[in-house]
Write a protein that holds these residues in place. Structure first.
Motif, PDB file in Angstrom:
ATOM      1  N   SER A   9       0.924  -1.315   0.097  1.00 13.66           N
ATOM      2  CA  SER A   9      -0.075   0.052   0.088  1.00 13.66           C
ATOM      3  C   SER A   9       0.839   1.185  -0.093  1.00 13.66           C
ATOM      4  O   SER A   9       0.332   2.313  -0.188  1.00 13.66           O
ATOM      5  N   GLU A  10       2.175   1.153   0.324  1.00 14.58           N
ATOM      6  CA  GLU A  10       3.073   2.322   0.211  1.00 14.58           C
ATOM      7  C   GLU A  10       3.215   2.733  -1.154  1.00 14.58           C
ATOM      8  O   GLU A  10       3.469   3.956  -1.412  1.00 14.58           O
ATOM      9  N   THR A  11       3.153   1.929  -2.067  1.00 12.58           N
ATOM     10  CA  THR A  11       3.581   2.343  -3.531  1.00 12.58           C
ATOM     11  C   THR A  11       2.423   1.945  -4.462  1.00 12.58           C
ATOM     12  O   THR A  11       2.315   2.576  -5.668  1.00 12.58           O
ATOM     13  N   HIS A  12       1.315   1.285  -4.133  1.00 16.66           N
ATOM     14  CA  HIS A  12       0.487   0.743  -5.071  1.00 16.66           C
ATOM     15  C   HIS A  12      -1.000   1.061  -4.312  1.00 16.66           C
ATOM     16  O   HIS A  12      -1.270   0.976  -2.826  1.00 16.66           O
ATOM     17  N   ASP A  13      -2.064   1.314  -5.323  1.00 21.21           N
ATOM     18  CA  ASP A  13      -3.433   1.375  -4.838  1.00 21.21           C
ATOM     19  C   ASP A  13      -3.786  -0.017  -4.666  1.00 21.21           C
ATOM     20  O   ASP A  13      -3.465  -0.806  -5.487  1.00 21.21           O
ATOM     21  N   ILE A  28      -0.425   1.923 -10.977  1.00 19.73           N
ATOM     22  CA  ILE A  28       0.185   0.272 -10.739  1.00 19.73           C
ATOM     23  C   ILE A  28      -0.389  -0.309  -9.812  1.00 19.73           C
ATOM     24  O   ILE A  28       0.219  -0.716  -8.604  1.00 19.73           O
ATOM     25  N   PRO A  29      -1.965  -0.448  -9.700  1.00 16.63           N
ATOM     26  CA  PRO A  29      -2.588  -1.094  -8.405  1.00 16.63           C
ATOM     27  C   PRO A  29      -2.270  -2.480  -8.468  1.00 16.63           C
ATOM     28  O   PRO A  29      -1.825  -3.286  -9.384  1.00 16.63           O
ATOM     29  N   VAL A  30      -2.560  -3.059  -7.360  1.00 16.72           N
ATOM     30  CA  VAL A  30      -2.506  -4.421  -6.910  1.00 16.72           C
ATOM     31  C   VAL A  30      -3.727  -4.904  -6.689  1.00 16.72           C
ATOM     32  O   VAL A  30      -4.633  -4.443  -5.851  1.00 16.72           O
ATOM     33  N   ILE A  50      -0.023 -20.479   3.684  1.00 16.42           N
ATOM     34  CA  ILE A  50      -0.272 -19.335   3.045  1.00 16.42           C
ATOM     35  C   ILE A  50      -1.232 -19.497   1.770  1.00 16.42           C
ATOM     36  O   ILE A  50      -1.169 -20.197   0.957  1.00 16.42           O
ATOM     37  N   ASP A  51      -2.213 -18.627   1.767  1.00 16.66           N
ATOM     38  CA  ASP A  51      -3.233 -18.659   0.612  1.00 16.66           C
ATOM     39  C   ASP A  51      -3.641 -17.136   0.416  1.00 16.66           C
ATOM     40  O   ASP A  51      -4.392 -16.533   1.262  1.00 16.66           O
ATOM     41  N   LEU A  52      -3.724 -16.752  -0.927  1.00 20.49           N
ATOM     42  CA  LEU A  52      -4.260 -15.389  -1.440  1.00 20.49           C
ATOM     43  C   LEU A  52      -4.122 -15.338  -2.862  1.00 20.49           C
ATOM     44  O   LEU A  52      -3.772 -16.270  -3.586  1.00 20.49           O
ATOM     45  N   LYS A  53      -5.110 -14.683  -3.159  1.00 27.19           N
ATOM     46  CA  LYS A  53      -5.242 -14.085  -4.988  1.00 27.19           C
ATOM     47  C   LYS A  53      -4.530 -13.047  -5.145  1.00 27.19           C
ATOM     48  O   LYS A  53      -4.571 -11.663  -4.271  1.00 27.19           O
ATOM     49  N   LEU A  54      -3.685 -12.844  -6.285  1.00 25.62           N
ATOM     50  CA  LEU A  54      -2.943 -11.631  -6.493  1.00 25.62           C
ATOM     51  C   LEU A  54      -2.670 -11.253  -8.088  1.00 25.62           C
ATOM     52  O   LEU A  54      -2.791 -12.318  -8.955  1.00 25.62           O
ATOM     53  N   ASP A  55      -3.018 -10.134  -8.395  1.00 24.83           N
ATOM     54  CA  ASP A  55      -2.790  -9.776  -9.516  1.00 24.83           C
ATOM     55  C   ASP A  55      -2.263  -8.239  -9.706  1.00 24.83           C
ATOM     56  O   ASP A  55      -2.310  -7.555  -8.568  1.00 24.83           O
ATOM     57  N   THR A  56      -1.671  -7.615 -10.681  1.00 24.98           N
ATOM     58  CA  THR A  56      -1.486  -6.458 -10.675  1.00 24.98           C
ATOM     59  C   THR A  56      -1.506  -5.804 -12.130  1.00 24.98           C
ATOM     60  O   THR A  56      -1.323  -6.651 -12.929  1.00 24.98           O
ATOM     61  N   LYS A  57      -1.760  -4.559 -12.232  1.00 25.20           N
ATOM     62  CA  LYS A  57      -1.861  -4.264 -13.614  1.00 25.20           C
ATOM     63  C   LYS A  57      -1.206  -2.741 -13.988  1.00 25.20           C
ATOM     64  O   LYS A  57      -1.137  -1.732 -12.768  1.00 25.20           O
ATOM     65  N   HIS A  58      -0.478  -2.342 -14.724  1.00 24.74           N
ATOM     66  CA  HIS A  58      -0.145  -1.202 -15.534  1.00 24.74           C
ATOM     67  C   HIS A  58      -1.248  -0.660 -16.168  1.00 24.74           C
ATOM     68  O   HIS A  58      -1.469  -1.238 -17.483  1.00 24.74           O
ATOM     69  N   LEU A  59      -1.714   0.522 -15.812  1.00 20.38           N
ATOM     70  CA  LEU A  59      -3.019   1.037 -16.287  1.00 20.38           C
ATOM     71  C   LEU A  59      -2.903   1.832 -17.651  1.00 20.38           C
ATOM     72  O   LEU A  59      -3.271   1.386 -18.860  1.00 20.38           O
ATOM     73  N   LEU A  60      -2.315   2.998 -17.448  1.00 18.01           N
ATOM     74  CA  LEU A  60      -2.291   3.844 -18.388  1.00 18.01           C
ATOM     75  C   LEU A  60      -0.731   4.379 -18.853  1.00 18.01           C
ATOM     76  O   LEU A  60       0.003   4.808 -17.989  1.00 18.01           O
TER      77      LEU A  60
END
Length: 357
Positions: A35-39, A311-313, A339-349
């Motif tokens: 959260s320090e760097t990404h939405d 650059i949201p996560v 440990i279990d989680l779902k993850l993705d990230t996107k470079h939007l514009l």
């Protein structure tokens, strides 16, 4: 399933440590909270849509009659999709496997079940603490260096030989996306020539080069990005340590640090033209540890100028970023942590990014 404590390099003798406080905990480079760097976008599932609402083209013509024509311009809509991947791992701790450690940790008062059930014990506290660090490091590694097409060097990729590519080929991380959408030679790309050096030594940044790179990046800001900044967007430079150190050296050499440094909470913060600079030590760590062909590192000098909203996560729940499930399994006489989680990230514009590599 191996025991989580590896004692091969530990010598046990009569003078061994008897308290956890006597142990030295090695530092872990994690990259910090996302959260320090990404939405952080929560609630995403497979193929959750990210719509982009575009802009109307030219409008406004001279009116010559009451029967004016209809402007054919439209508002274009485009899209990307979240495609989160389920990530998991399991760790096992059995008291019987490491009896020598119980001089370091508090002893059980009875054998069954206390000797086996270590939930809440000192050694489980150590395991959880280290796994929490590893989880944060994993998240940053995948968010930035994930590549679904990852291969080892001998197979034509950039992942260090001997490193399991399954730790990288889970999602396409931001560097993979950015290098596709902001390729070398594009308007918002700045080349770092030192990356092309033919050896580790030749990849060193020449003295006084970081300032020129930051200046070039600032010059390449798209007009739409500039307007967003003027309207309150908060950009930041994310940089590898070599660039940051090179920049500091130049400020000191030229005695101009006082004109460019800011003080926040009593700590001097470096910035360039008012844009804060954040050093990504985890980038350096990942590149040197996992993108090494034994002659050079893969693009060891990198910088990104963007805003965190670009650059949201994405995840199902951000609580999963800090959640470990632990339990004692009576039939196995063992303690487990999942440990279990779902993850993705996107470079939007792409136009909201300037990339240097």
């Amino acid at each position: 399933m191996p025991e989580i404590f590896d004692l091969d390099a530990l010598t046990m003798n009569e003078e061994e440590a008897t308290q956890v406080s006597q142990a030295v905990f090695e530092r872990t480079i994690t990259g910090g909270e996302l959260s320090e760097t990404h939405d952080i976008v929560t609630g995403i599932e497979h193929k959750t849509q990210i719509p982009f609402i575009g802009n109307i083209g030219l409008i406004g013509k001279k009116v010559t009659s009451c029967d004016r024509g209809v402007n054919p311009a439209q508002i274009p809509l485009t899209e990307k999709f979240w495609d989160p991947v389920l990530i998991g791992d399991r760790f096992k701790h059995c008291a019987v496997d490491v009896p020598s450690l119980f001089k370091l940790f508090k002893k059980a008062q009875r054998v069954n079940p206390d000797f086996y059930d270590r939930i809440g014990s000192e050694e489980m506290g150590v395991i959880v603490s280290k796994l929490e660090q590893a989880l944060t490091a994993m998240l940053n590694r995948l968010v930035w260096f994930g590549d679904t097409a990852a291969e080892n060097v001998t197979d034509g990729g950039v992942i260090t030989d001997g490193v399991d590519v399954d730790y990288f080929n889970i999602i396409d991380g931001l560097w993979k996306q950015i290098m596709t959408e902001v390729p070398a030679g594009s308007a918002n790309h700045v080349n770092i020539a030192a990356n092309e050096g033919a050896s580790y030594a030749l990849q060193a940044l020449p003295a006084n080069s970081a300032l020129g790179i930051f200046r070039a990046m600032h010059t390449q800001i798209d007009a739409r990005f500039f307007q967003a900044i003027e309207e309150g967007a908060q950009p930041e430079f994310l940089v590898t340590r070599g660039l940051w150190q090179n920049y500091q050296d130049e400020l000191e050499d030229e005695s101009i640090g006082f004109t460019l440094a800011e003080v926040k909470d009593g700590v001097t913060q470096l910035s360039y033209r008012g844009i804060p600079i954040k050093v990504r030590h985890d980038w350096d760590n990942n590149i040197r540890a996992y993108q090494d062909n034994e002659t050079t590192w893969n693009l060891p000098h990198r910088a990104l100028l963007t805003v965190k909203e670009n650059i949201p996560v994405g995840t199902l729940s951000d609580a999963d970023f800090n959640t470990l499930e632990s339990w004692y399994e009576k039939k196995d006489k063992a303690n487990y942590i999942d440990i279990d989680l779902k993850l993705d990230t996107k470079h939007l514009l792409p136009y909201m990014t300037v990339a240097a590599y």
